[in-house]
Scaffold this active site. Structure first.
Site, mmCIF file in Angstrom:
data_model
loop_
_atom_site.group_PDB
_atom_site.id
_atom_site.type_symbol
_atom_site.label_atom_id
_atom_site.label_comp_id
_atom_site.label_asym_id
_atom_site.label_seq_id
_atom_site.Cartn_x
_atom_site.Cartn_y
_atom_site.Cartn_z
ATOM 1 N N MET A 27 -1.071 5.441 -8.230
ATOM 2 C CA MET A 27 -0.108 4.770 -9.097
ATOM 3 C C MET A 27 -0.814 3.735 -9.980
ATOM 4 O O MET A 27 -0.168 2.843 -10.542
ATOM 5 C CB MET A 27 0.993 4.104 -8.267
ATOM 6 C CG MET A 27 1.888 5.097 -7.547
ATOM 7 S SD MET A 27 3.525 4.459 -7.162
ATOM 8 C CE MET A 27 3.125 3.067 -6.110
ATOM 9 N N ASN A 29 -3.419 0.572 -11.121
ATOM 10 C CA ASN A 29 -3.782 -0.752 -10.600
ATOM 11 C C ASN A 29 -4.915 -0.570 -9.594
ATOM 12 O O ASN A 29 -4.830 -1.024 -8.444
ATOM 13 C CB ASN A 29 -2.560 -1.424 -9.966
ATOM 14 C CG ASN A 29 -2.791 -2.881 -9.648
ATOM 15 O OD1 ASN A 29 -3.674 -3.519 -10.214
ATOM 16 N ND2 ASN A 29 -2.013 -3.420 -8.727
ATOM 17 N N HIS A 34 -9.335 2.998 -4.123
ATOM 18 C CA HIS A 34 -9.060 4.150 -4.985
ATOM 19 C C HIS A 34 -10.372 4.783 -5.482
ATOM 20 O O HIS A 34 -10.518 6.009 -5.500
ATOM 21 C CB HIS A 34 -8.248 3.725 -6.211
ATOM 22 C CG HIS A 34 -6.863 3.265 -5.911
ATOM 23 N ND1 HIS A 34 -6.447 1.976 -6.134
ATOM 24 C CD2 HIS A 34 -5.785 3.920 -5.417
ATOM 25 C CE1 HIS A 34 -5.177 1.856 -5.803
ATOM 26 N NE2 HIS A 34 -4.757 3.018 -5.354
ATOM 27 N N SER A 185 -3.131 -2.403 -3.392
ATOM 28 C CA SER A 185 -2.671 -2.994 -4.646
ATOM 29 C C SER A 185 -1.734 -4.162 -4.389
ATOM 30 O O SER A 185 -1.646 -5.098 -5.194
ATOM 31 C CB SER A 185 -1.962 -1.937 -5.498
ATOM 32 O OG SER A 185 -2.843 -0.891 -5.832
ATOM 33 N N ARG A 186 -1.031 -4.130 -3.277
ATOM 34 C CA ARG A 186 -0.047 -5.178 -3.003
ATOM 35 C C ARG A 186 -0.682 -6.443 -2.400
ATOM 36 O O ARG A 186 0.014 -7.434 -2.206
ATOM 37 C CB ARG A 186 1.058 -4.637 -2.098
ATOM 38 C CG ARG A 186 1.955 -3.634 -2.850
ATOM 39 C CD ARG A 186 3.209 -3.290 -2.082
ATOM 40 N NE ARG A 186 4.166 -2.594 -2.927
ATOM 41 C CZ ARG A 186 4.277 -1.275 -3.039
ATOM 42 N NH1 ARG A 186 3.473 -0.506 -2.331
ATOM 43 N NH2 ARG A 186 5.184 -0.734 -3.829
#
Length: 281
Positions: A27, A29, A34, A185-186
């Site tokens: 997704m 970001n 990743h 990402s969070r």
């Protein structure tokens, strides 16, 4: 690296790729976790496709869909420097031309109803629907998913097997910061103080995994103690669970492949992690 934003452009670009093709859905970001997935794919396949799509079907009305960071230009530079051959970055309209409310859904029963599926009941239908579409559109030979979200990995493996997709799903070990916190990402939602506490989730799960070797241990008591420990540390536990890592169902005396799962809120961030337990025979 070529960038395709429509299905037509994607089909044209696929003709120029060599096989085997690896797929890494994201997704955006992007962080090092990743990029490790990309590198895993570039080592194992001749061509790598990355996708960036903030999938609205994965978010409940109370979650952060509208505020989820979108930074396509920055992400594209990272992907190109990590050997990705093709980036597919479609719009919502390209993926759901008749609207997400009436779009056909792909669901995987039972395995999605537990753990994260209990507190996020629509999440996995969104995941399996978009991944099914990406498999059809990108036609990969392999697809790579991180083990941090073990339930997602298990769900996609089940879906791939039962829908007879002709590709291999490979789980990639979780990328962690030096203090053990799983990259996510969070994590950017954490305050400085919360960031100091966050690694305690992994520490707690690892402690429980070691306790699983204790003679006559009661796993349910361990789960309760783990949740209490997280609460004392400042988390708001969603769940702590010791499960069969293949079925995600509660353990029995015949279960050998165990995994300790945890999800907890820390401030605005919902963190998840898991630790393998190998009890042998």
């Amino acid at each position: 690296m070529r960038i395709a934003q429509t299905k037509t452009d994607l089909r044209e670009a696929l003709e120029e790729l060599n096989r085997p093709i690896g797929l890494v859905p994201t997704m955006g970001n992007l962080h090092q976790g990743h990029l490790d997935l990309m590198q895993w794919s570039t080592r194992k396949t001749a061509s790598t496709i990355a996708t960036i799509f903030v999938n609205p079907l994965q978010f409940s009305p109370t979650e952060d869909f509208s505020s989820y960071p979108r930074m396509l230009a920055e992400d594209a530079k990272k992907l190109e420097s990590n050997g990705v051959d093709l980036l597919f970055a479609p719009s919502d309209e390209e993926m759901y031309p008749h609207g997400k409310e009436t779009h056909t859904n792909v669901t995987v029963p039972e395995i999605t109803a537990t753990l994260c599926g209990q507190s996020r009941p629509t999440h996995f239908a969104g995941v399996t629907t978009v991944v099914t579409k990406l498999f059809h559109l990108c036609q990969p030979d392999m697809a790579f998913f991180g083990e941090k979200d073990w339930q997602q990995l298990a769900v996609i493996k089940r879906m791939t097997q039962e829908l007879d997709f002709p590709l291999e799903i490979e789980g990639v070990p979780t990328t962690r910061h030096s203090d053990g916190l799983a990259m996510s990402s969070r994590n950017q939602y954490l305050s400085e103080e919360e960031r100091q506490i966050a690694p305690k989730l992994f520490e707690t799960l690892r402690h429980l995994a070691n306790k699983c070797f204790t003679l006559n241990v009661d796993f349910r008591e361990l789960e309760t103690a783990g949740a209490k420990q997280l609460e004392d540390l400042g988390f708001r536990p969603d769940y702590v669970a010791i499960r069969d890592e293949n079925t995600l169902q509660p353990t029995t005396k015949f279960t050998h492949d165990l995994r300790v799962f945890g999800a907890a809120y820390l401030g605005k961030a919902r963190l998840i992690d898991n630790v393998s337990v190998n009890l042998g025979d």
